[in-house]
Design an enzyme around this catalytic site. Structure first.
Site, PDB file in Angstrom:
ATOM      1  N   ASP A   1       0.707  -1.106   0.057  1.00 57.02           N
ATOM      2  CA  ASP A   1      -0.194   0.245   0.034  1.00 57.02           C
ATOM      3  C   ASP A   1       0.961   1.279  -0.180  1.00 57.02           C
ATOM      4  O   ASP A   1       2.315   0.976   0.118  1.00 57.02           O
ATOM      5  CB  ASP A   1      -1.244  -0.023   0.879  1.00 57.02           C
ATOM      6  CG  ASP A   1      -2.577   0.744   0.598  1.00 57.02           C
ATOM      7  OD1 ASP A   1      -2.500   1.608   0.154  1.00 57.02           O
ATOM      8  OD2 ASP A   1      -3.007   0.040   1.399  1.00 57.02           O
TER       9      ASP A   1
ATOM     10  N   ASP B   1     -11.038   2.288  -3.194  1.00 60.05           N
ATOM     11  CA  ASP B   1     -11.590   1.796  -1.811  1.00 60.05           C
ATOM     12  C   ASP B   1     -12.960   1.572  -1.671  1.00 60.05           C
ATOM     13  O   ASP B   1     -13.808   1.694  -1.414  1.00 60.05           O
ATOM     14  CB  ASP B   1     -10.904   2.888  -0.596  1.00 60.05           C
ATOM     15  CG  ASP B   1      -9.618   2.491  -0.044  1.00 60.05           C
ATOM     16  OD1 ASP B   1      -9.532   1.325  -0.274  1.00 60.05           O
ATOM     17  OD2 ASP B   1      -9.312   3.579   0.366  1.00 60.05           O
TER      18      ASP B   1
HETATM   19  C1  GLA Z   1      -5.905   2.071   2.579  1.00 62.78           C
HETATM   20  C2  GLA Z   1      -6.159   0.559   1.371  1.00 62.78           C
HETATM   21  C3  GLA Z   1      -7.473   0.028   2.416  1.00 62.78           C
HETATM   22  C4  GLA Z   1      -6.550  -0.426   2.879  1.00 62.78           C
HETATM   23  C5  GLA Z   1      -6.393   0.609   4.087  1.00 62.78           C
HETATM   24  C6  GLA Z   1      -5.320  -0.096   5.318  1.00 62.78           C
HETATM   25  O1  GLA Z   1      -7.028   3.144   2.213  1.00 62.78           O
HETATM   26  O2  GLA Z   1      -6.720   1.430   0.179  1.00 62.78           O
HETATM   27  O3  GLA Z   1      -7.798  -1.106   1.001  1.00 62.78           O
HETATM   28  O4  GLA Z   1      -5.745  -1.434   3.098  1.00 62.78           O
HETATM   29  O5  GLA Z   1      -5.384   1.263   3.502  1.00 62.78           O
HETATM   30  O6  GLA Z   1      -4.814   1.575   6.072  1.00 62.78           O
END
Ligand code: GLA
Length: 713
Positions: A457, A527
């Protein structure tokens, strides 16, 4: 198909792919001119020759010709491909044709054209690699400083493309935002420049480096389309410049904004690749060619022949509140659905209880996981699933041991604040020790535990991009060095752990591009997991990227983001259009929901080969009405899957039949409608279509078609 060279009075190169040809030539001034790009013509004499000096009018010659790669120097005013400052502060670049080379060693042919600024011995290689079966040309530039003094590169693009004359140039592009990435937009390009770019250090949620240009009349199946896509995960730009003669030049590559690179003697600088193609068969064909190109040439080869496993991700179910016991319970439920990979998301490490702490401290939180991760992983494995883990390696919270130890590891300027976003700062990957730290901690995780999947990420864009310890001429190199550091770590890890799947995520789809896709197997697209919103995001995504890399989860209803309620069937059908994942809190699912989920996972496993490796057709796009249809056909054309979605139906509104595509005309295909078996020819399914019985606000259907062996006489 080949690279042909005409060598008589003028030198010309014909870059032939299956259906197209791209022609360039050298003029009397030793400039490389673009001459033609499009369908093949019957005779060599059909192709235009280079423009001669005497044909120049008021505008200077270099302004008039279509230069394949224009230096900033002399009388030139268009967007340059390359701009440099020599050590003696000369800012005028003169590039002349020197020689060329053909390479035919791998599965592609490559033409390299060498240009030289002989006063300073700066050599520029223009590379053209032909992807013949998909009518694509990969272009990139390699600069070699063969002189004795440093050169400062101020701007360097990967390629400049020239489009043929059209009455109108209509541009299709992908824009977005967090939780609303890759939406398709179309505009007519007027005179002047239109620039799409990222200045955020990542590819960005706002714009994706893909484009398509047509004359305003192309559709999914017909019409000439020129399209391209860039392979770079940092600051990029693509400039569309329609000059006062109505001609369109498209330049793209690393963004020159706040960029500078010191090229020392004997060093070279290689740009990312900018790939482009031409088709006469509309946007659908353009997308399918990009999809297959990615499958065959871009995605890491070691895992690419395998279909993606069905995964579960803990994020929406348990957020930061993860612990051994809770995850074991989830794992049990998930395993019973037929899930193949269990991914533990954020919250497992350091003192991480929310987004204010812990990033950078990559040790297992013993309060949450008293038996280390080993116990959970063994449990998951015993349940028949692989185990995956979330990391965010390029980041640090101020509240962390790492930041206390190395406050100088983040980008910063002296006397300036360090702006936090999501309470975090960006680590400086231009520093070798930071790159080593990242490699070491992931290497240890992969070494110590049976981890088969990493979700990588990156949850904030850059700010205050300072690197005060570096020498001044190098400080602005961070934009490129960060990406190089990232690629380096991923490449090393992949080499050492070829069986581990990597997923690229950046707060959803903030880092999706061909550069990251050379080193990751799939991406988290957004997301936003609301299935209806997702249809639009996934559709835009499909213009540029293959469904195989499109990870999509089934989550809870009402959705956390917009509170929309959707049936489980609808949510599954949307997530099954790419690589299927589940992200809901299974503790709250009813028996009936679990039963349906099991059936859908079984169904997905039967069709995933078609979805992940087949041909995708956008039959009814989201912007045309309230009936949306997408079809996938396998390579042999004996199996197809149709997804149909309906929303906001008015009473009495008639639903038109869905006309299929890509099937064999005189073959018979069988599908099931409610309880009836129906058999129709590919031609009938295309011409008359298939009636779908959908009703109401958010209804959906998944129909599987199979080719029959017998003929209908
Ligand atoms: C980001 C990702 C999510 C999740 C969060 C965790 O927003 O896109 O899928 O993994 O971080 O903090």
């Amino acid at each position: 198909m080949s690279i042909k060279i005409l060598n008589n009075d003028e030198k010309k190169w014909f870059l032939e792919t299956k259906n197209t040809v791209y022609v360039i030539g050298v003029d009397e001034n030793k400039n490389i001119q673009h001459l033609y790009w499009g369908e093949k013509l019957p005779y060599p004499s059909d192709y235009p020759g280079v423009l001669l000096l005497k044909e120049s009018i008021f505008d200077n010659f270099e302004q008039i010709i279509k230069e394949e790669f224009s230096p900033w120097g002399g009388i030139r005013y268009k967007e340059p491909g390359l701009k440099v400052i020599y050590e003696d502060h000369v800012r005028d670049l003169i590039l002349k044709y020197k020689t060329y080379k053909l390479i035919d060693s791998d599965k592609c042919k490559t033409l390299i054209i060498y240009l030289i600024d002989s006063a300073y011995n700066l050599e520029v290689e223009l590379n053209y690699r032909l992807i013949e079966e998909y009518d694509l040309i990969e272009r990139w530039v390699n600069i070699k400083n063969k002189g004795s003094q440093s050169v400062q590169i101020k701007q360097i693009l990967s390629a400049q493309w020239h489009l043929p004359d059209m009455q109108n140039y209509r541009l299709s592009y992908l824009y977005g935002r967090w939780a609303g990435e890759t939406k398709l937009s179309r505009i007519e390009l007027g005179y002047g420049k239109k620039i799409f770019e990222s200045r955020r250090g990542i590819t960005s949620h706002q714009f994706n480096p893909w484009f398509a240009v047509d004359n305003g009349q192309a559709d999914e199946d017909i019409g000439k389309v020129y399209y391209g896509i860039l392979g770079w995960s940092g600051n990029w730009k693509i400039v569309f410049e329609k000059d006062s003669y109505g001609r369109l030049q498209i330049g793209g590559g690393i963004n020159d904004f706040d960029f500078s690179w010191q090229l020392k003697p004997n060093e070279c600088f290689v740009t990312p690749k900018f790939v482009a193609g031409h088709t006469t068969n509309g946007f659908g064909d353009a997308s399918r060619k990009l999809h297959h190109y990615q499958l065959d040439y871009i995605l890491p080869g070691n895992l690419n022949y395998k279909t993606r496993p069905v995964l579960y991700n803990s994020w929406e179910a348990t957020k930061f509140n993860v612990n051994e016991e809770g995850q074991k319970i989830l794992a049990e439920r998930v395993a019973s659905l037929g899930v193949e990979l269990f991914v533990l998301d954020d919250g497992w490490f350091g003192e991480r209880n929310d987004d204010t702490d812990g990033l950078g401290d990559w040790y297992v939180n013993k309060k949450k996981f008293p038996h280390d991760l080993t116990s959970l992983i063994s449990y998951v494995n015993e349940l028949g699933m692989d185990f995956g883990l979330w990391v965010e390696p390029e980041m640090v919270n101020k509240n962390s041991k790492l930041y206390n130890l190395h406050p100088d590891w983040v980008y910063h300027f002296p006397n300036r604040p360090r702006s936090e976003s999501r309470n975090q700062l960006v680590l400086n990957l231009a520093k070798k020790e930071v790159v080593e730290y990242i490699y070491d901690f992931i290497n240890k995780l992969l070494d110590n535990y049976n981890i088969k999947f990493i979700k990588w990420d990156m949850n904030r864009p850059f700010s205050e991009p300072g690197w005060p310890e570096a020498l001044k001429p190098q400080q602005q190199e961070i934009w490129v060095r960060h990406v190089q550091g990232l690629y380096q770590v991923l490449d090393r890890l992949r080499r050492k752990y070829p069986e581990v799947i990597f997923e690229s995520c950046s707060g959803g789809g903030g880092r999706v591009d061909l550069g990251i896709l050379q080193r990751t197997d799939q991406v988290w697209v957004s997301d936003n997991t609301d299935a209806f919103d997702r249809l639009k995001i996934q559709e835009g995504f499909s213009y540029a990227y293959t469904p195989k890399i499109m990870m999509s989860w089934v989550t809870d209803s009402p959705n956390w983001l917009n509170q929309r309620k959707l049936s489980l069937e609808y949510r599954f059908n949307v997530a099954m259009m790419g690589s299927l994942g589940i992200g809901g809190n299974l503790n709250n699912w009813s028996k009936n929901e679990i039963k349906l989920a099991k059936e859908k996972v079984i169904q997905y496993k039967k069709i995933r080969e078609i979805i992940q490796h087949g041909d995708q057709y956008r039959l009814l796009p989201t912007w045309k009405g309230n009936l949306i249809a997408v079809e996938y056909v396998n390579k042999n054309k004996d199996k197809a899957v149709l997804f149909v979605f309906l929303h906001s139906q008015q009473f009495g509104e008639k639903l038109l039949p869905v006309k299929l595509n890509g099937l064999i005309s005189d073959s018979l295909y069988q599908y099931q409608d409610e309880n009836k078996k129906i058999i129709l020819s590919g031609k009938a399914l295309k011409e008359i279509g298939l009636k779908v019985n959908l009703k109401g606000d958010f209804d959906s259907k998944l129909i599987i078609l199979e080719k029959q062996n017998r003929r209908n006489d």
